[in-house]
Design an enzyme around this catalytic site. Structure first.
Site, PDB file in Angstrom:
ATOM      1  N   ASN A 123      34.474  41.027  45.448  1.00 56.33           N
ATOM      2  CA  ASN A 123      33.918  39.994  44.807  1.00 56.33           C
ATOM      3  C   ASN A 123      34.320  38.771  45.146  1.00 56.33           C
ATOM      4  O   ASN A 123      35.763  38.394  44.403  1.00 56.33           O
ATOM      5  CB  ASN A 123      33.610  39.215  43.242  1.00 56.33           C
ATOM      6  CG  ASN A 123      33.564  38.340  42.689  1.00 56.33           C
ATOM      7  OD1 ASN A 123      32.883  38.048  43.318  1.00 56.33           O
ATOM      8  ND2 ASN A 123      33.419  38.327  41.898  1.00 56.33           N
ATOM      9  N   TRP A 124      34.034  37.464  45.975  1.00 54.94           N
ATOM     10  CA  TRP A 124      34.920  36.726  46.462  1.00 54.94           C
ATOM     11  C   TRP A 124      35.559  36.058  45.700  1.00 54.94           C
ATOM     12  O   TRP A 124      35.829  34.717  46.349  1.00 54.94           O
ATOM     13  CB  TRP A 124      35.128  36.563  48.000  1.00 54.94           C
ATOM     14  CG  TRP A 124      34.404  37.306  49.049  1.00 54.94           C
ATOM     15  CD1 TRP A 124      35.285  39.056  48.528  1.00 54.94           C
ATOM     16  CD2 TRP A 124      34.338  37.576  50.545  1.00 54.94           C
ATOM     17  NE1 TRP A 124      35.023  39.375  50.006  1.00 54.94           N
ATOM     18  CE2 TRP A 124      34.311  38.648  51.052  1.00 54.94           C
ATOM     19  CE3 TRP A 124      33.683  36.576  51.066  1.00 54.94           C
ATOM     20  CZ2 TRP A 124      34.360  38.988  52.311  1.00 54.94           C
ATOM     21  CZ3 TRP A 124      33.432  36.649  52.166  1.00 54.94           C
ATOM     22  CH2 TRP A 124      33.789  37.988  52.712  1.00 54.94           C
ATOM     23  N   LYS A 125      34.320  35.629  45.288  1.00 50.27           N
ATOM     24  CA  LYS A 125      34.073  34.359  43.880  1.00 50.27           C
ATOM     25  C   LYS A 125      34.336  32.619  44.667  1.00 50.27           C
ATOM     26  O   LYS A 125      33.054  33.590  45.666  1.00 50.27           O
ATOM     27  CB  LYS A 125      35.404  34.693  42.593  1.00 50.27           C
ATOM     28  CG  LYS A 125      35.561  35.992  42.163  1.00 50.27           C
ATOM     29  CD  LYS A 125      36.940  36.071  41.014  1.00 50.27           C
ATOM     30  CE  LYS A 125      37.242  37.466  40.394  1.00 50.27           C
ATOM     31  NZ  LYS A 125      37.598  36.646  39.325  1.00 50.27           N
ATOM     32  N   HIS A 151      28.047  38.222  35.483  1.00 54.93           N
ATOM     33  CA  HIS A 151      29.555  38.499  35.693  1.00 54.93           C
ATOM     34  C   HIS A 151      30.555  37.850  34.287  1.00 54.93           C
ATOM     35  O   HIS A 151      29.772  36.188  33.694  1.00 54.93           O
ATOM     36  CB  HIS A 151      30.335  37.740  36.668  1.00 54.93           C
ATOM     37  CG  HIS A 151      31.597  38.261  37.040  1.00 54.93           C
ATOM     38  ND1 HIS A 151      32.766  37.387  36.399  1.00 54.93           N
ATOM     39  CD2 HIS A 151      32.684  39.271  37.725  1.00 54.93           C
ATOM     40  CE1 HIS A 151      33.683  37.962  36.806  1.00 54.93           C
ATOM     41  NE2 HIS A 151      33.768  38.940  37.514  1.00 54.93           N
ATOM     42  N   GLU A 193      32.426  35.352  34.444  1.00 56.62           N
ATOM     43  CA  GLU A 193      32.998  34.315  34.287  1.00 56.62           C
ATOM     44  C   GLU A 193      31.758  33.532  34.307  1.00 56.62           C
ATOM     45  O   GLU A 193      32.039  32.279  33.858  1.00 56.62           O
ATOM     46  CB  GLU A 193      33.980  34.294  36.013  1.00 56.62           C
ATOM     47  CG  GLU A 193      34.886  34.789  35.776  1.00 56.62           C
ATOM     48  CD  GLU A 193      36.001  34.754  37.093  1.00 56.62           C
ATOM     49  OE1 GLU A 193      34.721  34.901  37.972  1.00 56.62           O
ATOM     50  OE2 GLU A 193      36.946  35.989  37.329  1.00 56.62           O
ATOM     51  N   GLU A 206      33.777  45.468  33.045  1.00 51.90           N
ATOM     52  CA  GLU A 206      34.523  44.931  33.422  1.00 51.90           C
ATOM     53  C   GLU A 206      35.487  43.892  32.407  1.00 51.90           C
ATOM     54  O   GLU A 206      34.711  43.467  31.879  1.00 51.90           O
ATOM     55  CB  GLU A 206      34.659  43.560  34.172  1.00 51.90           C
ATOM     56  CG  GLU A 206      33.331  43.900  35.955  1.00 51.90           C
ATOM     57  CD  GLU A 206      33.792  42.943  36.884  1.00 51.90           C
ATOM     58  OE1 GLU A 206      34.718  43.459  37.480  1.00 51.90           O
ATOM     59  OE2 GLU A 206      33.537  42.025  36.709  1.00 51.90           O
ATOM     60  N   SER A 211      41.217  43.975  38.085  1.00 52.89           N
ATOM     61  CA  SER A 211      42.888  44.508  38.486  1.00 52.89           C
ATOM     62  C   SER A 211      42.916  45.888  39.205  1.00 52.89           C
ATOM     63  O   SER A 211      44.096  46.023  39.318  1.00 52.89           O
ATOM     64  CB  SER A 211      43.766  43.940  37.322  1.00 52.89           C
ATOM     65  OG  SER A 211      44.060  42.555  37.567  1.00 52.89           O
ATOM     66  N   GLY A 267      38.199  41.709  42.778  1.00 53.01           N
ATOM     67  CA  GLY A 267      38.465  40.589  42.601  1.00 53.01           C
ATOM     68  C   GLY A 267      39.602  40.011  43.938  1.00 53.01           C
ATOM     69  O   GLY A 267      39.246  40.188  45.065  1.00 53.01           O
ATOM     70  N   GLY A 268      40.293  40.208  43.530  1.00 55.58           N
ATOM     71  CA  GLY A 268      41.992  39.493  44.076  1.00 55.58           C
ATOM     72  C   GLY A 268      42.122  40.271  45.897  1.00 55.58           C
ATOM     73  O   GLY A 268      41.807  39.779  46.437  1.00 55.58           O
TER      74      GLY A 268
HETATM   75  C1  PEP Z   1      36.244  40.449  39.171  1.00 59.24           C
HETATM   76  O1  PEP Z   1      36.392  39.537  39.537  1.00 59.24           O
HETATM   77  O2  PEP Z   1      35.228  40.597  38.984  1.00 59.24           O
HETATM   78  C2  PEP Z   1      37.624  41.454  39.092  1.00 59.24           C
HETATM   79  C3  PEP Z   1      37.291  42.583  38.804  1.00 59.24           C
HETATM   80  O3  PEP Z   1      38.514  40.070  39.794  1.00 59.24           O
HETATM   81  P1  PEP Z   1      40.381  41.394  40.085  1.00 59.24           P
HETATM   82  O4  PEP Z   1      40.273  42.687  40.486  1.00 59.24           O
HETATM   83  O5  PEP Z   1      40.652  40.095  40.596  1.00 59.24           O
HETATM   84  O6  PEP Z   1      40.465  41.516  38.815  1.00 59.24           O
END
Ligand code: PEP
Length: 256
Positions: free
Chosen positions: A9-11, A99, A101, A170, A212, A232-233
């Site tokens: 997920n590049w957000k 999600h 967010e 999540e 994470s 994500g990151g």
């Molecule tokens: C996400 O945005 O769905 C996510 C899990 O982010 P991260 O891996 O950065 O915690």
């Protein structure tokens, strides 16, 4: 045989030029180190989708593409929104639904999540439905019931071909914080989610973990009986994302 699923997920990161670059890097890595037991999906921002799908086609890559969100209505006066047929026409195959967010900052409640999942699947997309509790819910010890209710709300009444629905657990406290859930936490919650999914009658649902996930903890987290990850990151760099895919390949190649 079960296949793993790893979704990046590049957000709201990477413009279309940067997205092309990362997609090319991933395509090259996946061609040289094939992940035969892992479905690999990237979820770029809307404005990158056309470029990313073009690179994937030009490179004959196994990569697949998800949108990060979609509006459940088919067309009309919804300024700033994107409809399911617009995505399928771009050969986007997946969509992230609900999600945290979007739930937290853009008012996406359980009802809209359910409507969106239904519209996505009916329109030919595969839905990655996100669930997960925040820190307060967990501190009160209510996380099991909270997540169970989210799954039931999102999937009840959903008619979907096998494999077209994925649930991503999540926990909000683990997203982007570096505070990865423990294997025991993830195992507990995937069990809750699998039981709730079974109650809805939707079949062939893979359960992912997100929060994470990194190249360093992916192999360990696969032990929690997850079918893969929403990342994500660590999905913003080709090598770290590819290492997470490789962890899935090692786990599933032996016939999980
Ligand atoms: C996400 O945005 O769905 C996510 C899990 O982010 P991260 O891996 O950065 O915690």
């Amino acid at each position: 045989m079960r296949r793993a699923l790893v979704v990046g997920n590049w957000k709201m990161n990477l413009d279309h030029v940067e997205a092309v670059h990362l997609t090319q890097q991933l395509a090259v890595i996946l061609a040289s180190r094939p992940a035969e037991h892992v479905d690999v999906v990237v979820a770029p921002p809307f404005v990158d989708l056309r470029s990313v799908t073009s690179v994937i086609e030009a490179e004959h890559s196994v990569l697949e593409v998800a949108a990060q969100h979609v509006n459940p209505r088919p067309a009309g006066a919804h300024t700033g929104e994107i409809a399911v047929p617009m995505l399928t026409r771009l050969r986007v195959r997946w969509v992230i639904v609900g999600h945290s967010e979007r739930r937290t900052h853009y008012g996406m409640d359980d009802q809209v999540v359910a409507e969106t999942a239904r519209a996505a699947v009916a329109g030919g997309l595969r839905a990655i439905v996100c669930v997960g509790e925040d820190e307060d819910v967990r501190a009160r010890g209510e996380h099991r019931g909270f997540v169970e209710a989210q799954v039931l709300a999102a999937l009840s009444g959903l008619s979907a071909p096998e494999g077209d629905v994925v649930v991503a657990y999540e926990p909000i406290w683990a997203i982007g914080t570096g505070r990865t859930a423990s294997v025991a936490d993830v195992a507990e919650m995937t069990e809750v989610i699998r039981a709730a999914v079974a109650a809805t009658g939707v079949r062939g649902v893979r359960v992912l973990y997100g929060g994470s996930v990194t190249a360093d903890n992916a192999a360990e987290l696969f032990a929690a009986d997850v079918d893969g990850f929403l990342v994500g990151g660590a999905s913003l760099r080709a090598e770290s994302f590819a290492a997470i895919v490789a962890a899935g390949e090692s786990c599933y190649a032996g016939g999980r």
